[in-house]
Structure formats: C-alpha cells, structure tokens
Design an enzyme around this catalytic site. Structure first.
Site, PDB file in Angstrom:
ATOM      1  CG  HIS A 146      -4.964  -6.357  -0.136  1.00 38.41           C
ATOM      2  ND1 HIS A 146      -6.146  -6.466   0.574  1.00 38.41           N
ATOM      3  CD2 HIS A 146      -5.085  -7.191  -1.209  1.00 38.41           C
ATOM      4  CE1 HIS A 146      -6.945  -7.323  -0.062  1.00 38.41           C
ATOM      5  NE2 HIS A 146      -6.325  -7.771  -1.144  1.00 38.41           N
ATOM      6  CE1 TYR A 174      -9.210  -3.672   1.314  1.00 39.05           C
ATOM      7  CE2 TYR A 174      -8.398  -1.556   0.570  1.00 39.05           C
ATOM      8  CZ  TYR A 174      -8.180  -2.770   1.191  1.00 39.05           C
ATOM      9  OH  TYR A 174      -6.935  -3.085   1.690  1.00 39.05           O
ATOM     10  CE  LYS A 202      -3.772  -2.397   2.446  1.00 35.76           C
ATOM     11  NZ  LYS A 202      -4.578  -2.420   3.705  1.00 35.76           N
ATOM     12  CG  ASN A 257      -3.276  -2.668   7.216  1.00 35.18           C
ATOM     13  OD1 ASN A 257      -3.205  -2.292   6.040  1.00 35.18           O
ATOM     14  ND2 ASN A 257      -4.267  -3.417   7.667  1.00 35.18           N
ATOM     15  CD  GLU A 282      -8.596  -9.036  -3.552  1.00 35.28           C
ATOM     16  OE1 GLU A 282      -7.446  -9.470  -3.330  1.00 35.28           O
ATOM     17  OE2 GLU A 282      -9.441  -8.837  -2.658  1.00 35.28           O
TER      18      GLU A 282
HETATM   19  P1  DAT Z   1      -7.406  -7.270   5.786  1.00 36.62           P
HETATM   20  O1  DAT Z   1      -6.680  -6.166   5.072  1.00 36.62           O
HETATM   21  O2  DAT Z   1      -6.550  -7.886   6.860  1.00 36.62           O
HETATM   22  O3  DAT Z   1      -8.017  -8.291   4.867  1.00 36.62           O
HETATM   23  P2  DAT Z   1     -10.080  -6.176   6.141  1.00 36.62           P
HETATM   24  O4  DAT Z   1     -10.430  -6.775   4.819  1.00 36.62           O
HETATM   25  O5  DAT Z   1     -10.991  -6.470   7.296  1.00 36.62           O
HETATM   26  O6  DAT Z   1      -8.598  -6.571   6.603  1.00 36.62           O
HETATM   27  O7  DAT Z   1     -10.008  -4.600   6.015  1.00 36.62           O
HETATM   28  C1  DAT Z   1      -9.473  -4.013   4.855  1.00 36.62           C
HETATM   29  C2  DAT Z   1      -8.643  -2.818   5.259  1.00 36.62           C
HETATM   30  O8  DAT Z   1      -9.473  -1.822   5.839  1.00 36.62           O
HETATM   31  C3  DAT Z   1      -7.583  -3.118   6.329  1.00 36.62           C
HETATM   32  O9  DAT Z   1      -6.399  -3.645   5.787  1.00 36.62           O
HETATM   33  C4  DAT Z   1      -7.384  -1.785   6.950  1.00 36.62           C
HETATM   34  C5  DAT Z   1      -8.758  -1.128   6.857  1.00 36.62           C
HETATM   35  N1  DAT Z   1      -9.495  -1.262   8.125  1.00 36.62           N
HETATM   36  C6  DAT Z   1     -10.042  -2.404   8.623  1.00 36.62           C
HETATM   37  N2  DAT Z   1     -10.637  -2.175   9.796  1.00 36.62           N
HETATM   38  C7  DAT Z   1     -10.463  -0.840  10.048  1.00 36.62           C
HETATM   39  C8  DAT Z   1     -10.832   0.042  11.107  1.00 36.62           C
HETATM   40  N3  DAT Z   1     -11.532  -0.401  12.154  1.00 36.62           N
HETATM   41  N4  DAT Z   1     -10.468   1.335  11.013  1.00 36.62           N
HETATM   42  C9  DAT Z   1      -9.774   1.803   9.958  1.00 36.62           C
HETATM   43  N5  DAT Z   1      -9.386   1.031   8.915  1.00 36.62           N
HETATM   44  C10 DAT Z   1      -9.722  -0.270   8.968  1.00 36.62           C
HETATM   45 MG    MG Z   2      -9.554  -8.097   3.502  1.00 42.43          MG
END
Ligand code: DAT
Ligand code: MG
Length: 149
Positions: free
Chosen positions: A115, A49, A9, A112, A126
């Site tokens: 991805h 997303y 990212k 973070n 994707e």
């Molecule tokens: P992952 O990236 O581990 O698959 P996810 O699909 O649940 O996690 O979420 C996608 C992204 O969204 C994640 O990498 C960071 C962001 N995200 C998730 N939960 C969040 C939160 N509570 N506040 C802010 N950003 C968040």
């Molecule tokens: Mg995810």
C-alpha cells in the site's frame, strides 16, 4: 519534505518481500522515518480503507489486511507520495509494469503486496492511524509515535 505511508501487506510479509521493498525505497532516495511489524485489527483496517466502505470488495479487503502481519513504514523525501506510487505501480498487477513492485511481485488486485498513500493529506492521516498514540493495534515491535514531525 513530504512523508508518505507505505505498508507491506500480509502476502508480501508471508512471501519474504519486506527486504526487497525496503531496498527499493532506499535506493530510490527515500529516507526511512518509521517501521514496525504489526497485526492490525478489523477496526483499524476499516478506518484505513474507509473510502472503500461501500465497495463490493470491502469485506474481502479487510479480511485480507487482517490475515497476517503487515510491515508499516513512513518514508520521507521530495514528492514522497507520488514517487512512492510510481515505485509501487498500478493498483491492478495486470496493469502494473515490470520494474514496479506490483509489476514484479503480484498477480491479483485482491492481493497486491503493498500500500502507498494517494495524497499528502491521506499520508498524514494514515501515519497518525498507524503510528499515533491511539493506533488500535497489537504491536509486535513498536517505536515512538510519529504524529508530530
Ligand atoms: P491503491 O491501493 O492502488 O491505492 P485503491 O485505493 O483503489 O488502490 O484500492 C485499495 C485496495 O483495494 C487495492 O490496493 C486492492 C483493493 N482493490 C481495489 N480494487 C479492487 C477490486 N476491483 N477487487 C478487489 N480488490 C480491489
Ligand atoms: Mg488507495
């Protein structure tokens, strides 16, 4: 053999982490099948997303993903999706253990670093989005479409 979609990212690219992340996937035993540096537009970020469209952080997530270049990759290997997720670590860096990418390189869930697809079906979706002919993006460097394996 399974494939997964992995993306460094914008904060990961800005902080010079592409090499380290690629190296971890190579050392783990994955085979690199595609890689490109690109700037993704908002419609592509929103499609990628889409499952999070209703979440309160969705706008911030799209802002973040479109804030700079990303490094999109396709990695292949046995149980590629699950193995990639274990290299990457928990979504929230607070919970990601040291030794994982997020455990070593991230502090905040909103940035973070990397991805990884969460299922083989989403991985193929994707890969098509980012490497297919119709990917709505400006490519800095490009490669042939990877839609057909
Ligand atoms: P992952 O990236 O581990 O698959 P996810 O699909 O649940 O996690 O979420 C996608 C992204 O969204 C994640 O990498 C960071 C962001 N995200 C998730 N939960 C969040 C939160 N509570 N506040 C802010 N950003 C968040
Ligand atoms: Mg995810």
């Amino acid at each position: 053999m399974e494939r997964t979609f992995v993306m460094v990212k914008p904060d990961g690219v800005r902080n010079g982490l592409i090499g380290d992340i690629v190296s971890r996937f190579e050392k783990k035993g994955f085979t690199l099948r595609g890689i490109k540096l690109m700037h993704i537009d908002r419609p592509l970020a929103e499609r990628h997303y889409g499952e999070h469209r209703e979440k309160p952080f969705f706008g911030e997530l799209v802002d973040y993903l479109t804030s700079g270049e990303v490094c999109a990759m396709v990695w292949e290997g046995k149980h590629a999706v699950a193995n990639a997720r274990s290299l990457i670590g928990k979504t929230n860096p607070v919970e990601a253990v040291p030794g994982t990418i997020r455990g070593d390189f991230a502090m905040d869930v909103a940035s973070n670093v990397v991805h990884g697809s969460d299922s083989p079906e989403n991985a193929e979706r994707e890969i098509s989005l980012f490497f297919g002919d119709s990917a709505a993006a400006v490519y800095l460097f490009t490669s042939p479409p990877l839609t057909h394996s």
